[in-house]
Write an enzyme that holds these catalytic residues in place. Structure first.
Site, PDB file in Angstrom:
ATOM      1  N   ASP A 160      85.266  16.682 -72.449  1.00 36.71           N
ATOM      2  CA  ASP A 160      85.520  17.231 -71.107  1.00 36.71           C
ATOM      3  C   ASP A 160      85.590  18.756 -71.145  1.00 36.71           C
ATOM      4  O   ASP A 160      85.181  19.434 -70.203  1.00 36.71           O
ATOM      5  CB  ASP A 160      86.830  16.686 -70.537  1.00 36.71           C
ATOM      6  CG  ASP A 160      86.954  15.201 -70.725  1.00 36.71           C
ATOM      7  OD1 ASP A 160      86.686  14.459 -69.784  1.00 36.71           O
ATOM      8  OD2 ASP A 160      87.281  14.776 -71.852  1.00 36.71           O
ATOM      9  N   ASP A 194      85.472  20.239 -65.170  1.00 35.78           N
ATOM     10  CA  ASP A 194      84.969  18.868 -65.260  1.00 35.78           C
ATOM     11  C   ASP A 194      86.109  17.979 -64.776  1.00 35.78           C
ATOM     12  O   ASP A 194      87.034  17.680 -65.529  1.00 35.78           O
ATOM     13  CB  ASP A 194      84.602  18.545 -66.715  1.00 35.78           C
ATOM     14  CG  ASP A 194      84.011  17.150 -66.864  1.00 35.78           C
ATOM     15  OD1 ASP A 194      83.385  16.666 -65.902  1.00 35.78           O
ATOM     16  OD2 ASP A 194      84.195  16.548 -67.939  1.00 35.78           O
ATOM     17  N   GLU A 230      81.970  19.914 -61.205  1.00 39.24           N
ATOM     18  CA  GLU A 230      80.956  18.865 -61.277  1.00 39.24           C
ATOM     19  C   GLU A 230      80.942  18.076 -59.973  1.00 39.24           C
ATOM     20  O   GLU A 230      81.975  17.664 -59.462  1.00 39.24           O
ATOM     21  CB  GLU A 230      81.235  17.919 -62.454  1.00 39.24           C
ATOM     22  CG  GLU A 230      80.107  16.927 -62.659  1.00 39.24           C
ATOM     23  CD  GLU A 230      80.317  16.069 -63.893  1.00 39.24           C
ATOM     24  OE1 GLU A 230      80.319  16.619 -65.014  1.00 39.24           O
ATOM     25  OE2 GLU A 230      80.484  14.849 -63.733  1.00 39.24           O
TER      26      GLU A 230
END
EC number: 3.1.21.10
Lengths: 180, 180
Positions: free
Chosen positions: B141, B7, B68
């Site tokens: 996260d 992430d 991501e």
């Protein structure tokens, strides 16, 4: 001082090396473009940009790297690629301990033409004149990279004074200022 | 298959390693956060992200890296940092020949909760359940990185079939399709 200017992009990443000091005639040491195939995987393209930038750092050993500061523009896909290519250029420089400076497109245009709104042709013409070249470097990304390097040489003294002032202020007041 | 989920972020880059195959219980191998100081130079922060990701790749040897996909959001400064951190993660993986996949936040949420609009708490709760953990991983996260890895394991078969179909189509018709 010897500066590598980088106009970041995934398809065409302009690179140019300029040597000199503010107030004296400048010399171009090299100019070119690092290209990556648009239909390749994104990871592979980033590796190709890294290898290209590394070759320029190996060959020209610049003392500073000046990269165009990326802003969010209309085309989201383009700006993402630009941000990613600029990250790779900054990473390559920082890994070697070479200071990296960011300059906005309007700072660069204003530095070499006197106007922050100058067009590509005007920037190319001034780069040609300032570096005493026979013709404007092609493509425009290459000329922009040289303009970035020129901009850095001319702005560096002012930027260094500003950074010293900020550092002194922080030490004195232990303030929690944010930096870019 | 063993997947490292990332992430991306400059201040906090979530990382999580999940092992398993679609349709079978999954196992968490590791989870954490790569942090860089917000007041450091951008180049130095990118180097710190690179070193952090390299450590995770060295230790866990994932077969895939899932990152991501970054979109332009409201906060331009945040999205630039995210794009730059994601570029470093993709670069580290591609340099080692590890395939990189990008998944959008809504794809990840839909994969683990059934809804593309699930909130952080819901994602954290499902990650905890799917990986049979005692508590949701903190910070968010880290949980998001695990969710990305889970999403990749579950979506990979479909994505691979799609990529094969695209490749076959290209070979057959020699079309000039554009890829991201």
């Amino acid at each position: 001082m010897r500066v590598l200017g980088v106009d970041p992009g995934l398809t065409r990443c302009g690179v140019g090396v300029v040597e000199g000091v503010a107030g004296r005639p400048l010399t171009m040491r090299g100019v070119g473009v690092v290209r990556t195939p648009p239909d390749a995987e994104l990871g592979a393209r980033l590796v190709a940009v890294e290898q290209g930038i590394e070759r320029w750092l190996d060959e020209y050993r610049p003392e500073f790297v000046a990269v165009e500061r990326v802003f969010s523009q209309h085309n989201v896909r383009t700006v993402m690629g630009t941000a990613q290519a600029s990250a790779v250029a900054m990473l390559c420089a920082a890994r070697r301990g070479i200071p990296v400076a960011l300059h906005t497109p309007s700072e660069v245009k204003a530095a070499v033409t006197g106007s922050g709104r100058a067009d590509k042709a005007q920037v190319g013409a001034m780069v040609t004149r300032l570096l005493r070249l026979d013709a404007p470097p092609k493509p425009a990304d290459a000329a922009d990279a040289l303009a970035l390097a020129i901009c850095h040489i001319w702005r560096a003294p002012a930027q260094n004074r500003l950074q010293q002032a900020v550092a002194a202020h922080r030490t004195t007041y232990a303030s929690k200022g944010r930096t870019a």
